[in-house]
Design a protein around this motif. Structure first.
Motif, short mmCIF file in Angstrom:
data_model
loop_
_atom_site.label_atom_id
_atom_site.label_comp_id
_atom_site.label_asym_id
_atom_site.label_seq_id
_atom_site.Cartn_x
_atom_site.Cartn_y
_atom_site.Cartn_z
N PRO A 1 0.81 -1.22 0.00
CA PRO A 1 0.00 0.00 0.00
C PRO A 1 0.84 1.27 0.00
N ARG A 2 0.29 2.32 -0.57
CA ARG A 2 0.98 3.62 -0.64
C ARG A 2 0.82 4.42 0.63
N GLY A 3 -0.11 4.08 1.47
CA GLY A 3 -0.32 4.88 2.66
C GLY A 3 -1.05 4.09 3.72
N GLY A 4 -1.63 4.78 4.66
CA GLY A 4 -2.34 4.12 5.74
C GLY A 4 -1.50 4.10 7.00
N THR A 5 -2.15 3.87 8.11
CA THR A 5 -1.43 3.89 9.37
C THR A 5 -1.18 2.48 9.90
N GLY A 6 -1.89 1.52 9.39
CA GLY A 6 -1.69 0.16 9.87
C GLY A 6 -0.43 -0.46 9.30
N PHE A 7 0.12 -1.44 10.00
CA PHE A 7 1.34 -2.07 9.53
C PHE A 7 1.03 -3.00 8.37
N GLN A 8 1.79 -2.87 7.32
CA GLN A 8 1.65 -3.74 6.15
C GLN A 8 3.01 -4.36 5.89
N LYS A 9 3.08 -5.66 6.06
CA LYS A 9 4.39 -6.29 5.92
C LYS A 9 4.82 -6.35 4.46
N LEU A 10 6.13 -6.39 4.31
CA LEU A 10 6.75 -6.51 2.99
C LEU A 10 6.82 -7.99 2.69
N VAL A 11 6.06 -8.45 1.68
CA VAL A 11 6.00 -9.87 1.39
C VAL A 11 6.92 -10.20 0.22
N PHE A 12 7.97 -10.93 0.52
CA PHE A 12 8.88 -11.39 -0.52
C PHE A 12 8.43 -12.75 -1.01
N GLY A 13 8.17 -12.87 -2.28
CA GLY A 13 7.88 -14.18 -2.85
C GLY A 13 9.17 -14.91 -3.14
N THR A 14 9.17 -15.75 -4.15
CA THR A 14 10.38 -16.49 -4.49
C THR A 14 11.22 -15.79 -5.54
N GLY A 15 10.69 -14.77 -6.19
CA GLY A 15 11.47 -13.94 -7.08
C GLY A 15 11.92 -14.62 -8.37
N THR A 16 12.70 -13.86 -9.15
CA THR A 16 13.31 -14.36 -10.39
C THR A 16 14.82 -14.36 -10.21
N ARG A 17 15.41 -15.51 -10.45
CA ARG A 17 16.88 -15.61 -10.39
C ARG A 17 17.43 -15.24 -11.75
N LEU A 18 18.09 -14.07 -11.81
CA LEU A 18 18.69 -13.59 -13.07
C LEU A 18 20.16 -13.97 -13.10
N LEU A 19 20.54 -14.64 -14.15
CA LEU A 19 21.94 -15.00 -14.36
C LEU A 19 22.46 -14.23 -15.56
N VAL A 20 23.44 -13.37 -15.32
CA VAL A 20 24.08 -12.61 -16.39
C VAL A 20 25.38 -13.31 -16.75
N SER A 21 25.52 -13.65 -18.02
CA SER A 21 26.69 -14.41 -18.46
C SER A 21 27.56 -13.58 -19.40
N PRO A 22 28.87 -13.87 -19.42
CA PRO A 22 29.78 -13.12 -20.30
C PRO A 22 29.44 -13.35 -21.77
#
Lengths: 112, 113
Positions: free
Chosen positions: B92-113
């Motif tokens: 959320p962009r605002g509000g007074t109540g606590f809103q936890k930051l939920v991390f999912g599993t994400g994307t594993r980016l591999l940068v190769s030469p």
């Protein structure tokens, strides 16, 4: 600005031992957080604080206690460590609850 | 529960643009899209966030579709040091109540030469 710092970086405990992890921030942030991260999983919130002298439970608070005696410091305590608490612990802080959170480098804890 | 869906992994050649997609079809009008990344063994690092307009900073660009149901993080010239897990988060962009930051599993980016 050092940002968010954590001590120690590494620690090995035996089951039943106690320890305290220290988090410090120099950004004058009101909010501070403790997370744990286990292999293959996202971060899970343990406890958080909305200001000096206040703390609240997150998703996985059991086995941990916290204190916020000074605005810049947030301590995470393990009274009787268990192998299930082997994890990487991250501290974070933010100015407001909806602001960007800035994370520390982490503490890698192993409980044998 | 995470409100976002990301591919588990992506590859990118060094020097090319990395485009990381994120689906957030249930996003509400008062929620921001945030991107963090986590380089191996380090703490999560904030990259960028936006509400409905495209955003750019020194690290990346964020493109949000007009219906706000998806977004793309763009690293314009990926380097080997950009190899990391990238997390797309809505909160959320605002509000007074606590809103936890939920991390999912994400994307594993591999940068190769």
């Amino acid at each position: 600005n050092a940002g968010v710092t954590q001590t120690p970086k590494f620690r090995v405990l035996k089951t039943g031992q106690s320890m305290t992890l220290l988090c410090a921030q120099d950004m004058n942030h009101e909010y501070m957080y403790w997370y744990r991260q286990d292999p293959g999983m996202g971060l899970r919130l343990i406890h958080y604080s909305v200001g000096e002298g206040t703390t609240a439970k997150g998703e996985v608070p059991d086995g941990y206690n916290v204190s916020r005696l000074k605005k810049q410091n947030f301590l995470l305590g393990l009274e009787s460590a268990a192998p299930s608490q082997t994890s990487v612990y991250f501290c974070a802080s933010s100015y407001k609850v909806t602001d960007t959170q800035y994370f520390g480098p982490g503490t890698r804890l192993t409980v044998l | 529960d995470a409100k976002t869906t990301q591919p588990p992994s992506m590859d990118c050649a060094e020097g090319r643009a990395a485009n990381l997609p994120c689906n957030h079809s249930t996003i509400s009008g008062n929620e921001y899209v945030y991107w963090y990344r986590q380089i191996h063994s380090q703490g999560p690092q904030y990259i960028i966030h936006g509400l409905k307009n495209n955003e750019t900073n020194e690290m990346a660009s964020l493109i949000i579709t007009e219906d706000r149901k998806s977004s793309t993080l763009i690293l314009p010239h990926a380097t080997l040091r950009d190899t990391a897990v990238y997390y797309c988060i809505v909160r959320p962009r605002g509000g007074t109540g606590f809103q936890k930051l939920v991390f999912g599993t994400g994307t594993r980016l591999l940068v190769s030469p």
